[in-house]
Scaffold this active site. Structure first.
Site, short mmCIF file in Angstrom:
data_model
loop_
_atom_site.label_atom_id
_atom_site.label_comp_id
_atom_site.label_asym_id
_atom_site.label_seq_id
_atom_site.Cartn_x
_atom_site.Cartn_y
_atom_site.Cartn_z
N LYS A 25 6.02 35.61 -20.95
CA LYS A 25 7.15 35.88 -20.03
C LYS A 25 7.90 34.56 -19.86
CE LYS A 25 8.18 38.80 -17.77
NZ LYS A 25 9.15 39.88 -18.01
N HIS A 46 9.62 40.39 -13.91
CA HIS A 46 9.23 41.80 -14.11
C HIS A 46 8.08 41.84 -15.10
CE1 HIS A 46 13.53 42.07 -12.97
NE2 HIS A 46 13.11 43.10 -12.28
N ASP A 63 12.41 35.53 -15.17
CA ASP A 63 12.25 36.98 -15.04
C ASP A 63 10.80 37.33 -14.70
OD1 ASP A 63 11.95 39.70 -15.61
OD2 ASP A 63 12.05 39.39 -17.78
N TYR A 110 10.36 50.05 -3.21
CA TYR A 110 11.07 50.30 -4.47
C TYR A 110 10.38 49.65 -5.66
CZ TYR A 110 14.65 50.45 -8.06
OH TYR A 110 15.32 50.68 -9.25
N HIS A 111 10.04 48.37 -5.50
CA HIS A 111 9.51 47.62 -6.64
C HIS A 111 8.11 48.09 -7.00
CE1 HIS A 111 12.38 45.45 -4.18
NE2 HIS A 111 12.95 45.17 -5.32
N TYR A 143 24.36 48.22 -5.70
CA TYR A 143 23.80 46.87 -5.91
C TYR A 143 24.48 46.26 -7.13
CZ TYR A 143 19.88 43.67 -7.12
OH TYR A 143 19.09 42.61 -7.42
C1 2CP Z 1 24.45 56.38 11.36
N1 2CP Z 1 25.04 55.90 12.47
C2 2CP Z 1 25.38 56.92 13.25
C3 2CP Z 1 25.00 58.10 12.56
N2 2CP Z 1 24.44 57.71 11.39
N3 2CP Z 1 25.97 56.95 14.44
C4 2CP Z 1 26.21 58.16 14.99
N4 2CP Z 1 25.88 59.34 14.37
C5 2CP Z 1 25.27 59.34 13.17
N5 2CP Z 1 24.95 60.47 12.59
C6 2CP Z 1 25.25 54.48 12.81
C7 2CP Z 1 23.96 53.71 12.71
O1 2CP Z 1 23.18 53.81 13.90
C8 2CP Z 1 24.46 52.29 12.45
O2 2CP Z 1 24.79 51.61 13.61
C9 2CP Z 1 25.72 52.52 11.64
O3 2CP Z 1 26.12 53.86 11.86
C10 2CP Z 1 25.46 52.33 10.13
O4 2CP Z 1 24.55 53.30 9.70
P1 2CP Z 1 23.16 53.01 9.02
O5 2CP Z 1 22.54 54.34 8.86
O6 2CP Z 1 22.38 51.99 9.72
O7 2CP Z 1 23.61 52.50 7.57
P2 2CP Z 1 23.77 51.05 6.98
O8 2CP Z 1 24.59 50.16 7.82
O9 2CP Z 1 24.25 51.27 5.61
O10 2CP Z 1 22.30 50.45 6.97
C11 2CP Z 1 21.30 51.01 6.23
C12 2CP Z 1 20.02 50.22 6.32
C13 2CP Z 1 20.29 48.76 5.89
C14 2CP Z 1 18.97 50.84 5.43
C15 2CP Z 1 19.51 50.18 7.75
O11 2CP Z 1 19.14 47.96 6.01
C16 2CP Z 1 20.83 48.65 4.49
O12 2CP Z 1 22.02 48.75 4.26
N6 2CP Z 1 20.01 48.37 3.50
C17 2CP Z 1 20.47 48.15 2.16
C18 2CP Z 1 19.50 47.43 1.39
C19 2CP Z 1 19.99 47.25 -0.03
O13 2CP Z 1 21.12 47.45 -0.39
N7 2CP Z 1 19.12 46.82 -0.85
C20 2CP Z 1 19.46 46.58 -2.23
C21 2CP Z 1 18.35 46.66 -2.98
P3 2CP Z 1 23.77 50.58 14.25
O14 2CP Z 1 23.43 49.61 13.16
O15 2CP Z 1 24.50 49.95 15.35
O16 2CP Z 1 22.59 51.38 14.67
S1 2CP Z 1 18.70 46.59 -4.67
C22 2CP Z 1 17.36 45.85 -5.11
C23 2CP Z 1 17.01 45.55 -6.47
C24 2CP Z 1 16.59 46.71 -7.25
C25 2CP Z 1 15.90 44.57 -6.31
O17 2CP Z 1 15.39 44.42 -5.20
O18 2CP Z 1 15.47 43.99 -7.28
#
Ligand code: 2CP
Length: 705
Positions: free
Chosen positions: A581, A587, A585, A226-227, A72
């Site tokens: 605050k 938090h 922000d 998470y939060h 992130y």
């Molecule tokens: C995974 N795949 C596989 C396998 N594993 N295919 C065959 N064999 C396996 N073993 C496939 C999945 O089905 C998927 O395809 C593709 O590979 C990608 O895998 P994934 O596991 O879905 O990973 P991703 O694309 O990275 O997605 C992950 C999440 C997604 C969780 C579903 O929502 C995500 O990336 N979230 C991130 C959120 C984030 O970064 N938040 C930041 C917060 P298909 O898709 O076709 O099924 S920071 C926040 C701060 C702290 C804040 O909020 O304040």
């Protein structure tokens, strides 16, 4: 041949060894763990890839494809963030995750007077489609999966992303990624909402409707525990409230007429991972089990709809300002828990995240933590390697059981929207946070380098600083150019259509995409909806009584209480402090902890509403005739907002009102703040009782050391 020893034999031996000492441990979750688990405590969790997915959503998990290394990041301008992303992708990162600044989160353009201290600080400033294009320059949006943490201004941000894709030649069907879009937890803990709960829920359904029809590879939501975790929730609370949030979103999308299986496969989750290693592993396994049951009950037919896929982030609050290299160790342990729990995607925190934005160096160590785990340790070779561990299975089942009790309580209230409105989840989390802070202050929860093994002298580490003034000036120039070069009439017509759509049942995202094509800015799109929905404001309501009971027999606490009494006698009233605050922000965990503790110490505490300007803080402080203001800052606005407040106090002839600061403030900034007139600075890891003692000294009381 001797008989195989039984559990009773073990108990007898253990009692002898421990001389009858009780070796069970109390967990913050409200249950105990025993020193030994056996087959009697656990049951068979089934197989990965099959319901209820306790052991993982894929049959092969990391043996088939490792988790996504998704760091992130985002700061200052789109140009600088883009360069940072490209450096990281070349160095092994696999997916992007955009951090927006707080002005963007709250739906303000960079030239808005309320956001002077926030632009470009805790994330990247995005005002227009042009900014979004620069952010992804030379990053192909048809192949790169992009997560965007956006909840308040989710409509303009997603619209800009879709239009930036179109202008890169990438259609919405090709876009893959995730938008956080989880508003319920904003009202509970994160506070970057814009509109009140009801229209905010409608926006979520609009996004789910739009993405399920047009963006089949895009995850429409990242339902976030998470939060809550960061705000101090226990594992049971994080699980129960997050899964209950998910249930609420599904029900509300179904109420708009959508078929559950048309959208549920693109709901995703996000959990925080802290230091209670086995608890955190079990938490992810429990989350999958719970979601399966909830979705099955809601009538989902497709197995995909019932799979909980999640991102995880190592815990920000577990990071410490003191002896900060220990943070690398903490992050590694937490990353191991996330991966042993079967996360799909992971962010590992940088070691300096407790005090500032990551530098290139700290970002490299954070990323490499995942690369080492993925490529050197063998963790990816075997699916759910802890499956069948008596302890892990028992803990997983216990968490499922306890979370279900809390979820039933939410159901009794009428679901999560009503529960959030009643303040119940926030209150429970704040109670847990205050209890945790007390355990830390009393060193019952050990934090190495903070409440035990503290260094006599701390070495300063280099941190990154954003020149907020420069970023803002650049953004203002770009906004001006954008407004001058667009077809104004077409832009205003699109904005009007958006306002009309908000009044009726137009799809907000579809209408915002039209407005974005006409170069409407983020602030304009947000205001067009605000005209109908209004803007939601809130004042934190800290809990009371927790510190009082936790410190009942503590000597230092008693000294502070006596001090407060003495000042009260001198003033003829309770000493008054305002917890402020300022800036965008939201938090408020630290501010709430301070407000709770100081109230329990006997101070009169005025909690300012979130998002004040320094001028508003001044007015409130004068109105309440406070003796001191504690400014809490966790999003890097301290060097702008706090000095401005002090100048305003001087201008009003009230330089006698003491100002102290707390939160995420790099030690490098301490001298600057002291010169500006700040009389006490309290970073992460500060002991709240000592903060009280310091405050008494500032108020002229002769406090013993
Ligand atoms: C995974 N795949 C596989 C396998 N594993 N295919 C065959 N064999 C396996 N073993 C496939 C999945 O089905 C998927 O395809 C593709 O590979 C990608 O895998 P994934 O596991 O879905 O990973 P991703 O694309 O990275 O997605 C992950 C999440 C997604 C969780 C579903 O929502 C995500 O990336 N979230 C991130 C959120 C984030 O970064 N938040 C930041 C917060 P298909 O898709 O076709 O099924 S920071 C926040 C701060 C702290 C804040 O909020 O304040």
């Amino acid at each position: 041949m001797t008989d195989k020893p039984t559990v009773s034999d073990w108990q007898a031996l253990a009692d002898k060894e421990s001389k009858g000492r009780d070796l069970t441990k109390d967990m913050p979750e409200g249950f105990q763990v025993k020193p030994l688990y056996t087959a009697e405590d656990s049951s068979d969790p089934g197989l990965p890839g099959f319901a209820p997915f306790t052991r993982g959503v894929k049959a092969t998990m990391y043996a088939g494809r490792p988790w996504t290394i998704r760091q992130y990041a985002g700061f200052s301008t789109a140009e600088e963030s883009n360069a940072f992303y490209r450096r990281n992708l070349e160095a092994g990162q696999k997916g992007l995750s955009v951090a927006f600044d707080l002005a963007t989160h709250r739906g303000y353009d960079s030239d808005h007077p309320r956001v002077v201290g926030d632009v470009g600080k805790a994330g990247v400033a995005i005002d227009t489609v042009e900014d979004m294009q620069i952010l992804f320059d030379q990053i192909p949006l048809d192949t790169m999966s992009v997560s965007m943490t956006m909840n308040g201004a989710v409509i303009p941000v997603l619209a800009f992303y879709i239009v930036a894709g179109e202008e890169q030649g990438v259609s919405p069907e090709q876009l893959s990624g995730t938008i956080q879009n989880d508003i319920l937890k904003e009202f509970m803990v994160r506070n970057t909402y814009i509109y009140p709960p009801a229209p905010s829920m409608r926006i979520i359904s609009d996004i789910i409707g739009y993405t399920s029809a047009n963006m089949p590879k895009f995850n429409s939501i990242s339902i976030s525990g998470y939060h809550m975790h960061e705000a101090g929730a226990t594992a049971v609370q994080e699980l129960a409230f997050t899964i209950a949030d998910g249930k609420e979103y599904v029900k509300s999308a179904m109420e708009t007429g959508l078929d559950i299986d048309a959208f549920a496969g693109r709901l995703s989750f996000f959990f925080g991972i802290g230091m209670n290693f086995f608890m955190e592993i079990a938490k992810l396994r429990a989350a999958r089990t719970l979601w399966y049951k909830v979705m099955d009950d809601l009538g989902a037919k497709s197995e995909r709809s019932k799979m909980l896929r999640t991102h995880c982030q190592t815990s920000g609050v577990s990071l410490q300002e003191q002896d900060p290299y220990n943070n690398v160790i903490r992050t590694t342990v937490e990353a191991m828990a996330a991966t042993l729990g079967g996360t799909q995607s992971l962010h590992t925190n940088a070691l300096d995240e407790a005090i500032a934005l990551p530098t290139d160096f700290s970002a490299r160590i954070a990323r490499n933590t995942q690369l080492v785990l993925q490529e050197e340790t063998g963790i990816t070779n075997v699916v759910d390697p802890l499956g069948g561990s008596y302890y892990i299975e028992a803990l997983t089942a216990k968490l499922v059981e306890e979370a279900e009790v809390l979820m039933a309580e939410v159901d009794t209230l009428g679901g999560m929207t009503i529960a959030v409105d009643s303040g119940m989840p926030k209150q429970r989390i704040e109670e847990a946070a205050a209890a945790k802070q007390t355990r830390i202050d009393k060193a019952e929860d050990v934090i190495v380098g903070v409440n035990k093994y503290r260094l006599a002298e701390e070495e300063q580490i280099e941190t990154l600083e954003v020149d907020n003034h420069k970023v803002r000036t650049g953004q203002i120039a770009r906004l001006k150019k954008n407004r001058e070069s667009r077809d104004e009439a077409a832009c205003q017509a699109a904005l009007k259509a958006l306002t009309e759509g908000a009044k009726s049942d137009g799809n907000m995202l579809a209408l915002a995409v039209d407005a974005a094509r006409q170069r409407a800015t983020l602030g304009e799109i947000s205001s067009a909806m605000e005209e109908v929905f209004g803007r939601y404001d809130t004042t934190p309501k800290p809990v009371t009584g927790i510190y009082k009971s936790a410190y009942e027999f503590d000597k230092r606490w008693a000294q502070v209480l006596e001090g407060v009494d003495a000042v009260e006698r001198r003033l003829g009233r309770k000493p008054k402090i305002m917890v402020a605050k300022m800036g965008q922000d939201g938090h408020d965990r630290g501010a709430n902890v301070i407000a709770s503790a100081f109230t329990d110490m006997g101070f009169e505490v005025i909690s300012g509403p979130l998002f004040q300007t320094p001028d508003e803080t001044l007015k409130m402080a004068l109105e309440h005739e406070v003796d001191a203001i504690g400014a809490s800052s966790l999003a890097a606005g301290h060097k702008t907002l706090i000095p401005e407040l002090i100048d305003l106090l001087k201008g009003a002839g009230r330089a006698d009102i003491k100002v102290v600061a707390g939160g995420v403030i790099p030690p490098q900034d301490y001298d600057f703040l002291r010169e500006a007139g700040v009389q006490g600075i309290y970073g992460p890891g500060s002991n709240v009782v000592e903060c009280g003692a310091d405050m008494l000294r500032l108020l002229g009381h002769n406090m013993p050391p």
